[in-house]
Design a protein around this motif. Structure first.
Motif, PDB file in Angstrom:
ATOM      1  N   LEU A  50      -3.797  51.281  52.230  1.00 20.53           N
ATOM      2  CA  LEU A  50      -5.231  51.493  52.021  1.00 20.53           C
ATOM      3  C   LEU A  50      -6.047  50.357  52.637  1.00 20.53           C
ATOM      4  O   LEU A  50      -7.084  50.589  53.263  1.00 20.53           O
ATOM      5  CB  LEU A  50      -5.549  51.600  50.526  1.00 20.53           C
ATOM      6  N   PHE A  51      -5.562  49.129  52.464  1.00 22.32           N
ATOM      7  CA  PHE A  51      -6.300  47.987  52.984  1.00 22.32           C
ATOM      8  C   PHE A  51      -6.311  47.993  54.511  1.00 22.32           C
ATOM      9  O   PHE A  51      -7.353  47.735  55.133  1.00 22.32           O
ATOM     10  CB  PHE A  51      -5.748  46.666  52.438  1.00 22.32           C
TER      11      PHE A  51
ATOM     12  N   ARG B 164     -14.801  51.119  50.064  1.00 20.78           N
ATOM     13  CA  ARG B 164     -14.208  51.847  48.950  1.00 20.78           C
ATOM     14  C   ARG B 164     -12.688  51.826  49.036  1.00 20.78           C
ATOM     15  O   ARG B 164     -12.009  51.603  48.038  1.00 20.78           O
ATOM     16  CB  ARG B 164     -14.730  53.295  48.913  1.00 20.78           C
ATOM     17  N   GLU B 165     -12.148  52.009  50.221  1.00 19.79           N
ATOM     18  CA  GLU B 165     -10.695  51.994  50.375  1.00 19.79           C
ATOM     19  C   GLU B 165     -10.124  50.598  50.141  1.00 19.79           C
ATOM     20  O   GLU B 165      -9.052  50.459  49.557  1.00 19.79           O
ATOM     21  CB  GLU B 165     -10.294  52.545  51.739  1.00 19.79           C
ATOM     22  N   ALA B 166     -10.834  49.577  50.569  1.00 15.98           N
ATOM     23  CA  ALA B 166     -10.395  48.205  50.302  1.00 15.98           C
ATOM     24  C   ALA B 166     -10.389  47.942  48.792  1.00 15.98           C
ATOM     25  O   ALA B 166      -9.453  47.344  48.255  1.00 15.98           O
ATOM     26  CB  ALA B 166     -11.295  47.202  51.022  1.00 15.98           C
ATOM     27  N   ALA B 167     -11.431  48.404  48.105  1.00 13.22           N
ATOM     28  CA  ALA B 167     -11.489  48.255  46.642  1.00 13.22           C
ATOM     29  C   ALA B 167     -10.372  49.056  45.980  1.00 13.22           C
ATOM     30  O   ALA B 167      -9.726  48.581  45.040  1.00 13.22           O
ATOM     31  CB  ALA B 167     -12.854  48.704  46.121  1.00 13.22           C
ATOM     32  N   GLN B 168     -10.134  50.251  46.488  1.00  9.98           N
ATOM     33  CA  GLN B 168      -9.059  51.073  45.919  1.00  9.98           C
ATOM     34  C   GLN B 168      -7.702  50.421  46.138  1.00  9.98           C
ATOM     35  O   GLN B 168      -6.795  50.591  45.325  1.00  9.98           O
ATOM     36  CB  GLN B 168      -9.084  52.482  46.522  1.00  9.98           C
ATOM     37  N   SER B 169      -7.549  49.645  47.195  1.00 12.93           N
ATOM     38  CA  SER B 169      -6.281  48.940  47.405  1.00 12.93           C
ATOM     39  C   SER B 169      -6.023  47.966  46.253  1.00 12.93           C
ATOM     40  O   SER B 169      -4.882  47.820  45.803  1.00 12.93           O
ATOM     41  CB  SER B 169      -6.262  48.213  48.756  1.00 12.93           C
TER      42      SER B 169
ATOM     43  N   PHE C  29     -22.469  43.956  55.315  1.00  8.06           N
ATOM     44  CA  PHE C  29     -21.958  43.748  53.963  1.00  8.06           C
ATOM     45  C   PHE C  29     -20.489  44.146  53.861  1.00  8.06           C
ATOM     46  O   PHE C  29     -19.701  43.464  53.197  1.00  8.06           O
ATOM     47  CB  PHE C  29     -22.793  44.509  52.936  1.00  8.06           C
ATOM     48  N   ALA C  30     -20.099  45.226  54.509  1.00  5.74           N
ATOM     49  CA  ALA C  30     -18.695  45.670  54.463  1.00  5.74           C
ATOM     50  C   ALA C  30     -17.779  44.583  55.015  1.00  5.74           C
ATOM     51  O   ALA C  30     -16.676  44.362  54.486  1.00  5.74           O
ATOM     52  CB  ALA C  30     -18.516  46.974  55.235  1.00  5.74           C
ATOM     53  N   HIS C  31     -18.217  43.883  56.033  1.00  9.50           N
ATOM     54  CA  HIS C  31     -17.434  42.765  56.573  1.00  9.50           C
ATOM     55  C   HIS C  31     -17.176  41.707  55.505  1.00  9.50           C
ATOM     56  O   HIS C  31     -16.050  41.244  55.322  1.00  9.50           O
ATOM     57  CB  HIS C  31     -18.174  42.117  57.746  1.00  9.50           C
ATOM     58  N   LYS C  32     -18.242  41.309  54.832  1.00 12.04           N
ATOM     59  CA  LYS C  32     -18.127  40.282  53.788  1.00 12.04           C
ATOM     60  C   LYS C  32     -17.241  40.782  52.646  1.00 12.04           C
ATOM     61  O   LYS C  32     -16.400  40.037  52.136  1.00 12.04           O
ATOM     62  CB  LYS C  32     -19.514  39.924  53.242  1.00 12.04           C
ATOM     63  N   PHE C  33     -17.447  42.014  52.241  1.00  9.43           N
ATOM     64  CA  PHE C  33     -16.720  42.611  51.126  1.00  9.43           C
ATOM     65  C   PHE C  33     -15.218  42.657  51.428  1.00  9.43           C
ATOM     66  O   PHE C  33     -14.393  42.214  50.618  1.00  9.43           O
ATOM     67  CB  PHE C  33     -17.275  44.024  50.899  1.00  9.43           C
ATOM     68  N   ILE C  34     -14.868  43.157  52.589  1.00  3.67           N
ATOM     69  CA  ILE C  34     -13.460  43.288  52.959  1.00  3.67           C
ATOM     70  C   ILE C  34     -12.833  41.918  53.180  1.00  3.67           C
ATOM     71  O   ILE C  34     -11.679  41.693  52.811  1.00  3.67           O
ATOM     72  CB  ILE C  34     -13.314  44.230  54.176  1.00  3.67           C
ATOM     73  N   LYS C  35     -13.596  40.990  53.729  1.00  3.69           N
ATOM     74  CA  LYS C  35     -13.071  39.625  53.925  1.00  3.69           C
ATOM     75  C   LYS C  35     -12.736  38.973  52.584  1.00  3.69           C
ATOM     76  O   LYS C  35     -11.710  38.296  52.451  1.00  3.69           O
ATOM     77  CB  LYS C  35     -14.074  38.777  54.702  1.00  3.69           C
ATOM     78  N   LYS C  36     -13.566  39.184  51.573  1.00  4.87           N
ATOM     79  CA  LYS C  36     -13.281  38.626  50.250  1.00  4.87           C
ATOM     80  C   LYS C  36     -11.982  39.212  49.687  1.00  4.87           C
ATOM     81  O   LYS C  36     -11.179  38.495  49.091  1.00  4.87           O
ATOM     82  CB  LYS C  36     -14.438  38.891  49.285  1.00  4.87           C
ATOM     83  N   ILE C  37     -11.786  40.499  49.882  1.00  9.93           N
ATOM     84  CA  ILE C  37     -10.556  41.132  49.395  1.00  9.93           C
ATOM     85  C   ILE C  37      -9.359  40.610  50.176  1.00  9.93           C
ATOM     86  O   ILE C  37      -8.306  40.294  49.606  1.00  9.93           O
ATOM     87  CB  ILE C  37     -10.644  42.669  49.452  1.00  9.93           C
ATOM     88  N   GLU C  38      -9.521  40.442  51.474  1.00  6.60           N
ATOM     89  CA  GLU C  38      -8.431  39.932  52.285  1.00  6.60           C
ATOM     90  C   GLU C  38      -8.047  38.520  51.858  1.00  6.60           C
ATOM     91  O   GLU C  38      -6.860  38.194  51.734  1.00  6.60           O
ATOM     92  CB  GLU C  38      -8.828  39.947  53.765  1.00  6.60           C
ATOM     93  N   GLN C  39      -9.040  37.662  51.615  1.00  6.63           N
ATOM     94  CA  GLN C  39      -8.760  36.301  51.159  1.00  6.63           C
ATOM     95  C   GLN C  39      -8.055  36.304  49.803  1.00  6.63           C
ATOM     96  O   GLN C  39      -7.133  35.531  49.575  1.00  6.63           O
ATOM     97  CB  GLN C  39     -10.050  35.485  51.108  1.00  6.63           C
ATOM     98  N   PHE C  40      -8.485  37.194  48.908  1.00 15.76           N
ATOM     99  CA  PHE C  40      -7.841  37.297  47.606  1.00 15.76           C
ATOM    100  C   PHE C  40      -6.393  37.746  47.759  1.00 15.76           C
ATOM    101  O   PHE C  40      -5.487  37.205  47.121  1.00 15.76           O
ATOM    102  CB  PHE C  40      -8.579  38.274  46.688  1.00 15.76           C
ATOM    103  N   ARG C  41      -6.149  38.735  48.609  1.00 13.29           N
ATOM    104  CA  ARG C  41      -4.796  39.272  48.799  1.00 13.29           C
ATOM    105  C   ARG C  41      -3.862  38.227  49.364  1.00 13.29           C
ATOM    106  O   ARG C  41      -2.666  38.245  49.109  1.00 13.29           O
ATOM    107  CB  ARG C  41      -4.837  40.512  49.685  1.00 13.29           C
TER     108      ARG C  41
END
Length: 142
Positions: free
Chosen positions: A27-28, A60-65, A128-140
């Motif tokens: 998903l990510f 949404r897919e990044a969040a669902q991951s 915003f999607a860039h920032k949002f997905i980057k935060k998830i990537e850093q967390f992962r």
């Protein structure tokens, strides 16, 4: 704004499942590709809605991951926003969550009510999607 995550669980809008790291990774990766696809397009009056929809869908897919990593399956976009608020408020600010929800609403209005999406909203959603997905990537990665 959305309901509490526990309410979505009670309403059956989220189901508990076994955590699935493979699904989460897939998903990510798909989310990152979808954002690249959306970025590749130039927003104009004819394409703005499609670009916003794709950029939102990437978020949404990044969040669902993250939901998949935690053993949850969403059956509502609102539940996904609520999940981020309930489980990842240390990563996402209230403003981030409000923007995620805002773009969810704009996308919903575009898809289901044929509301007009302006070029600025499409471009803002990509940023915003860039920032949002980057935060998830850093967390992962942590």
């Amino acid at each position: 704004m959305t309901n509490s995550f526990s309410n979505y669980m009670k309403m059956g809008k989220v189901k508990k499942q076994t955590p699935n790291p493979n699904e989460a990774q897939a998903l990510f990766e798909k989310a990152k590709l979808l954002l690249l696809y959306a970025e590749d397009k130039k927003a104009n009056e004819k394409t703005a809605a499609f670009i916003l929809e794709d950029a939102y869908e990437a978020m949404r897919e990044a969040a669902q991951s993250l939901m998949s990593l935690n053993g949850f399956k969403p059956y509502s976009h609102e539940a996904t926003v609520s999940f981020i608020q309930a489980f990842y408020s240390s990563i996402f600010t209230e403003e981030d969550i409000a923007l995620f929800d805002h773009f969810r609403q704009v996308r919903n209005n575009s898809v289901y009510s044929a509301f007009h999406v302006n070029i600025e909203d499409a471009n803002d959603c990509i940023i915003f999607a860039h920032k949002f997905i980057k935060k998830i990537e850093q967390f992962r990665k942590s």
